[in-house]
Design an enzyme around this catalytic site. Structure first.
Site, PDB file in Angstrom:
ATOM      1  N   CYS A  88       0.816  -1.208   0.000  1.00 45.81           N
ATOM      2  CA  CYS A  88       0.000   0.000   0.000  1.00 45.81           C
ATOM      3  C   CYS A  88       0.848   1.256   0.000  1.00 45.81           C
ATOM      4  O   CYS A  88       2.006   1.240   0.404  1.00 45.81           O
ATOM      5  CB  CYS A  88      -0.850   0.053   1.282  1.00 45.81           C
ATOM      6  SG  CYS A  88      -2.215  -1.092   1.280  1.00 45.81           S
TER       7      CYS A  88
ATOM      8  N   CYS B  32      -3.037   4.995   2.341  1.00 47.43           N
ATOM      9  CA  CYS B  32      -4.132   4.076   1.984  1.00 47.43           C
ATOM     10  C   CYS B  32      -5.285   4.181   2.978  1.00 47.43           C
ATOM     11  O   CYS B  32      -5.068   4.190   4.193  1.00 47.43           O
ATOM     12  CB  CYS B  32      -3.625   2.634   1.954  1.00 47.43           C
ATOM     13  SG  CYS B  32      -4.927   1.459   1.532  1.00 47.43           S
TER      14      CYS B  32
ATOM     15  N   CYS C 151      -2.295  -3.087  -3.735  1.00 46.84           N
ATOM     16  CA  CYS C 151      -3.601  -2.911  -3.098  1.00 46.84           C
ATOM     17  C   CYS C 151      -4.602  -2.371  -4.116  1.00 46.84           C
ATOM     18  O   CYS C 151      -4.286  -1.497  -4.915  1.00 46.84           O
ATOM     19  CB  CYS C 151      -3.457  -1.936  -1.938  1.00 46.84           C
ATOM     20  SG  CYS C 151      -5.007  -1.402  -1.205  1.00 46.84           S
TER      21      CYS C 151
HETATM   22 ZN   LIG Z   1      -3.877   0.168   0.107  1.00 46.34          ZN
END
Ligand SMILES: [Zn+2]
Length: 355
Positions: free
Chosen positions: A39, A43, A70
């Site tokens: 990420c 995030c 992600c």
């Molecule tokens: Zn993420």
């Protein structure tokens, strides 16, 4: 190449990650060990606990360690977004991360391989092929973590990726091949079986692990061995691994009832006692957890015995599939109940109708 030296200290990064601090964009990405996803700092997804997080200075390093991007924060899409000429191909890769691309297919997207190689090299520090391979590996890992159906993962497990698997295990545990010197080298091979591919790990003396490829616990089992033996994993097939491959083939053909390849199963005293007791349950027979507890002289420790049975890392060979519930029901099996059913029916120890 890892460039962790350039990163802020981990406390700072973890704090930035938890508080979704966008000023750290482009400075690091975060790999989450429990989900296999990496990420951006900001995030919006729920943040994992500190021990489950590791940091990379760039997306390419996270990819190379077996993480996949992600879906929420899309860490591969940064401000210097992919150029027009590359975007359709990248979208296609995103849609089907398991696909193996041929040069012709990438050309069909109007992408010149040399140009793609240069772009990926400067952007992610890896070639386009390495990028595709990393995406496939990350995808295969996510299937393992999610307990994919065996037929799917058997098709996707693409086993020149045993080496990719070993590399990702080393990186997941923070070891470079250079640091592997002086540690216990275990060789890993994949063995086909009617129940799907089986991962086998061993050295010149014995086999240490036999486990279904798609099992949720697989990575955990490798990590436990790594810790317990100071082990490091490389692809390869030393004698005991070759021998267990032959024995498994004979077992599934109905020609073998007793495995004789040397085994090692280091564990706690309790685990080792239970695992040894498993070897005494004959082919074609079942025992209840209670009977096994009695066998080791600890009749009241049924739960602890059941737990140790579930932690067996030598599937099929140490026959934990022969251990059933008090009423003869199959109860759990790490590799999935359908496999336990198959193994018991194969050995003739249980009427399939009774299950
Ligand atoms: Zn993420």
């Amino acid at each position: 190449m890892q460039t962790t030296a350039l990163l802020p200290d981990e406390e700072t990064m973890y704090r930035a990650f938890v508080s979704r601090d966008a000023t750290f964009e482009g400075i690091f990405v975060t790999g989450v060990r429990t989900t296999g996803v990496f990420c951006r700092p900001a995030c919006p997804a729920r943040k994992p606990l500190r021990p489950n997080v590791e940091f990379f200075s760039r997306a390419g390093d996270a990819l190379a360690a077996g993480y996949r991007p992600c879906r929420r924060c899309r860490p591969l899409d940064t401000e210097d977004a992919a150029p027009e000429w590359l975007r359709p191909l990248l979208e296609a890769v995103d849609k089907d991360p398991a696909k193996r691309w041929t040069t012709e297919e990438t050309r069909a997207f109007g992408v010149d391989p040399a140009r793609a190689r240069r772009w990926f090299q400067s952007r992610h520090g890896m070639t386009f092929l390495a990028f595709l391979r990393a995406r496939r590996l990350g995808h295969a890992f996510s299937r393992i973590r999610g307990g994919a159906a065996v037929t799917d993962s058997a098709m996707e497990a693409d086993f020149d990726s045993v080496s990719g698997f070993c590399e990702a295990m080393r990186r997941a545990t923070g070891h470079s091949p250079r640091e592997a010197r002086g540690r216990h080298a275990l060789r890993v091979a994949q063995v086909p079986s009617p129940l799907g591919p089986v991962m086998v790990a061993g050295d010149e003396d014995a086999v240490y692990l036999v486990e279904f490829w798609d099992r949720r616990m697989l990575e955990q089992q490798f990590a436990t061995l790594e810790k317990r033996l100071d082990a490091v994993f490389f692809p390869g097939e030393p004698d005991p691994v070759r021998r267990i491959r032959d024995e498994l083939t004979a077992y599934f053909a109905g020609d073998l009832r007793q495995f004789t390849t040397p085994l090692r199963y280091p564990g706690s005293a309790h685990q080792e006692q239970v695992w040894k007791a498993l070897t005494e349950v004959p082919y074609g027979k079942t025992r209840t957890y209670g009977e096994l507890a009695q066998q080791i002289g600890r009749p009241s420790a049924v739960r602890a015995v059941a737990r140790a049975v579930g932690e067996n890392r030598l599937a099929i060979v140490l026959p934990c599939h022969r251990i059933v519930g008090a009423d003869g029901r199959l109860t759990g099996y790490g590799g999935g109940l359908w496999r336990k059913r198959f193994l018991l029916a194969h050995e003739g120890g249980q009427e399939p109708g009774r299950i």
